[in-house]
Write an enzyme that holds these catalytic residues in place. Structure first.
Site, mmCIF file in Angstrom:
data_model
loop_
_atom_site.group_PDB
_atom_site.id
_atom_site.type_symbol
_atom_site.label_atom_id
_atom_site.label_comp_id
_atom_site.label_asym_id
_atom_site.label_seq_id
_atom_site.Cartn_x
_atom_site.Cartn_y
_atom_site.Cartn_z
ATOM 1 N N GLU A 138 1.341 -6.382 -8.804
ATOM 2 C CA GLU A 138 2.678 -5.563 -8.369
ATOM 3 C C GLU A 138 3.413 -6.951 -7.196
ATOM 4 O O GLU A 138 3.380 -5.874 -5.742
ATOM 5 C CB GLU A 138 2.552 -4.772 -7.788
ATOM 6 C CG GLU A 138 2.421 -3.813 -9.177
ATOM 7 C CD GLU A 138 2.879 -2.492 -9.358
ATOM 8 O OE1 GLU A 138 3.414 -1.991 -7.892
ATOM 9 O OE2 GLU A 138 2.665 -1.790 -10.136
ATOM 10 N N GLU B 178 -0.615 -0.658 -15.736
ATOM 11 C CA GLU B 178 -0.810 0.127 -15.400
ATOM 12 C C GLU B 178 1.010 0.891 -16.196
ATOM 13 O O GLU B 178 2.233 0.342 -16.087
ATOM 14 C CB GLU B 178 -0.015 0.329 -14.177
ATOM 15 C CG GLU B 178 -0.985 -0.321 -13.514
ATOM 16 C CD GLU B 178 -0.174 0.056 -11.905
ATOM 17 O OE1 GLU B 178 0.497 0.708 -11.423
ATOM 18 O OE2 GLU B 178 -1.057 -0.523 -11.514
HETATM 19 C C1 LIG Z 1 13.054 4.586 -0.449
HETATM 20 C C2 LIG Z 1 13.082 3.689 -1.134
HETATM 21 O O1 LIG Z 1 12.607 3.282 -1.959
HETATM 22 C C3 LIG Z 1 12.271 2.511 -3.338
HETATM 23 C C4 LIG Z 1 11.264 2.171 -4.136
HETATM 24 O O2 LIG Z 1 9.962 2.864 -3.784
HETATM 25 C C5 LIG Z 1 8.383 2.750 -4.505
HETATM 26 C C6 LIG Z 1 7.711 3.210 -4.276
HETATM 27 C C7 LIG Z 1 6.871 2.874 -4.785
HETATM 28 C C8 LIG Z 1 6.547 2.207 -5.537
HETATM 29 C C9 LIG Z 1 5.577 2.343 -6.955
HETATM 30 C C10 LIG Z 1 4.070 2.668 -6.733
HETATM 31 N N1 LIG Z 1 3.696 2.644 -7.571
HETATM 32 C C11 LIG Z 1 2.751 3.224 -8.544
HETATM 33 C C12 LIG Z 1 1.268 2.004 -7.799
HETATM 34 N N2 LIG Z 1 1.773 1.196 -8.517
HETATM 35 C C13 LIG Z 1 0.141 0.196 -8.010
HETATM 36 C C14 LIG Z 1 -0.311 1.560 -8.374
HETATM 37 O O3 LIG Z 1 -1.426 1.221 -7.333
HETATM 38 C C15 LIG Z 1 0.339 2.738 -7.972
HETATM 39 O O4 LIG Z 1 -0.825 3.291 -7.291
HETATM 40 N N3 LIG Z 1 5.110 1.901 -8.849
HETATM 41 N N4 LIG Z 1 5.375 1.573 -8.001
HETATM 42 C C16 LIG Z 1 8.133 1.442 -5.997
HETATM 43 C C17 LIG Z 1 8.915 1.719 -5.436
#
Ligand SMILES: CCOCCOc1ccc(-c2cn(C[C@@H]3NC[C@@H](O)[C@H]3O)nn2)cc1
Length: 449
Positions: free
Chosen positions: A166, A353
């Protein structure tokens, strides 16, 4: 009856990551990572949670592998803690760290489960951060050195490698939005880091190819689908900018050899430039063997002048949400995969994922997480639609095997098909575990059963 069926040769798996499940943060020579530092910085992680113990999988991986074996998966995605191998990021190797992963990988193989190894899943050695982290091009070379050592050390055991997990989260979520480690809020910094991450990916791929070792290598971008609120061009353009941040920005350099001009133009309007050195794009653009796709959610998006980074806004039109407050948007999964095929061709894709946050607890020894089963049914149906539409899907690995440390949300957000009691570390198979087990065994499921 609505039977959703899958190809007989699809790989079925589950995914985790080192800092989120291992614990043993100071055991056997492990060095500090930026997440050890960030999680112990007051206010950064919900409830002040950290990865010191997590699921204690460092000590309990044999139990976890038994659960994987009973589940019936044939591939398991895990990540290596870089500071377990190089406690200061480079230089002296920690042999105990290598031995731990040899023992773990050997146990997977002995149980007929193929290891899929993520080299970077966010736990950058703190010593490298102290020297500028991913903003410093020296970190790129340190990653290439670490990757090269891992390729050679695990030759013959690990044959599926993921370089960077990611890169959008590592660059923009962590250095512009700022809710993940190291927590900066600087668009130029984040954009520079996004380039260095792709360069690190490219240099690791180069090391892999030069080693002549057998196996496959790729990376694992995450993406969110943006659906235009209307057919007005301004809404369509607003969606394309939002998705361009996840898709074209991280796919075009790898698959086309250049950054998308519409995104470069937009960033330039924001005063952001990229310093690309001679040879960078050649590293980034070299062929890879697969791409891992991480998909969770989508949103309806419309144009909003001078709003946030891309003059757009998400519109909540009442979609059901997970306990992470993310829209449940399986249509977006199908559309995103179709878009990737249309724009980048038949690249082999592993879904590395996909899953949902639902915080159902244990009641009388059982976890009734029907909402997670429904989420999986809907998204696996989208996957089936993509496969039938010619998308080259090689496997599906659900996030996650275990409830674990969900970054800034700590242990409050549960993604596992196995429940973990973080006081006792007891594992409890959820209803979704049994449903996934049956689906893997059958190679199909009934939408209404
Ligand atoms: C306040 C503004 O917020 C903007 C977006 O904020 C986020 C937070 C979290 C994510 C997020 C979390 N995950 C799951 C993980 N993927 C890898 C693996 O380690 C999992 O734990 N994917 N995306 C995206 C965006």
């Amino acid at each position: 009856m609505a039977i959703i069926e899958f190809p007989k040769d699809i790989r079925w798996g589950a995914a985790t990551a080192a800092y989120q499940i291992e614990g043993a943060a100071t055991k056997d020579g492990r060095g500090l990572s930026i997440w050890d530092t960030f999680s112990k910085t007051p206010g950064k992680v919900l409830n002040g949670d950290n990865g010191d113990i997590a699921c204690d999988s460092y000590h309990r991986y044999e139990e976890d592998i038994e659960l994987m074996k009973e589940l019936g998966i044939d591939i398991y995605r895990f990540s290596v803690s870089w500071p377990r191998i190089f406690p200061t990021g480079t230089g002296e190797v920690n042999q105990s760290g290598l031995q731990y992963y040899h023992d773990f990988v050997d146990a997977l193989l002995a149980n007929g489960i193929e290891p899929m190894c993520t080299l970077y899943h966010w736990d950058l050695p703190q010593a490298l951060q102290d020297k500028g982290g991913w903003e410093n091009r020296e970190t790129v070379d340190a990653f290439a050195e670490y990757s090269d050592l891992m390729f050679k050390e695990f030759d013959g055991k690990i044959k599926k490698w993921i370089t960077i997990n990611e890169p959008w989260c590592v660059s923009f979520l962590s250095n512009f939005i700022g809710i993940h480690a190291p927590g900066y809020q600087n668009l130029q910094l984040a954009t520079t880091i996004s380039h260095h991450l792709l360069l690190a990916h490219g240099k690791a791929v180069t090391k892999f190819r030069e080693s002549g070792l057998t196996g496959e290598i790729g990376y694992a971008p995450n993406l969110e689908w943006n659906e235009p609120y209307s057919n007005k061009q301004e809404d369509i353009d607003a969606c394309n900018r939002g998705m361009g941040w996840f898709i074209e920005w991280f796919f075009d350099p790898v698959f086309k050899g250049s950054y998308p001009q519409f995104m470069l133009d937009w960033f330039e309007k924001k005063g952001v430039t990229l310093s690309i050195q001679d040879g960078d794009m050649a590293f980034i653009h070299q062929p890879i063997d697969f791409v891992g796709i991480n998909y969770y959610t989508g949103s309806v998006v419309r144009y909003k002048e001078n709003h946030e980074l891309f003059d757009n806004e998400k519109v909540d039109i009442g979609y059901e949400k997970t306990d992470f407050d993310w829209n449940i948007y399986p249509e977006g999964f199908y559309k995103a995969l179709s878009k990737l095929k249309d724009q980048y061709g038949q690249i082999p894709i592993y879904i590395t994922e996909n899953g949902a946050c639902y915080n159902d607890g244990v009641e009388n020894g059982r976890v009734k997480d029907q909402r997670r089963i429904d989420y999986l049914k809907q998204h696996l149906t989208s996957l089936s639609r993509a496969i039938d539409s010619g998308v080259n899907i090689k496997g599906y690995l659900t996030w996650s095997l275990l409830d674990n440390f969900e970054w800034a949300e700590g242990y409050d957000k549960r993604f596992g098909i196995i429940h973990v009691d973080f006081n006792t570390l007891e594992r409890t198979k959820k209803d979704s575990y049994y449903w996934y087990k049956q689906t893997i065994k059958n190679g199909w499921f009934d939408m209404f059963y």
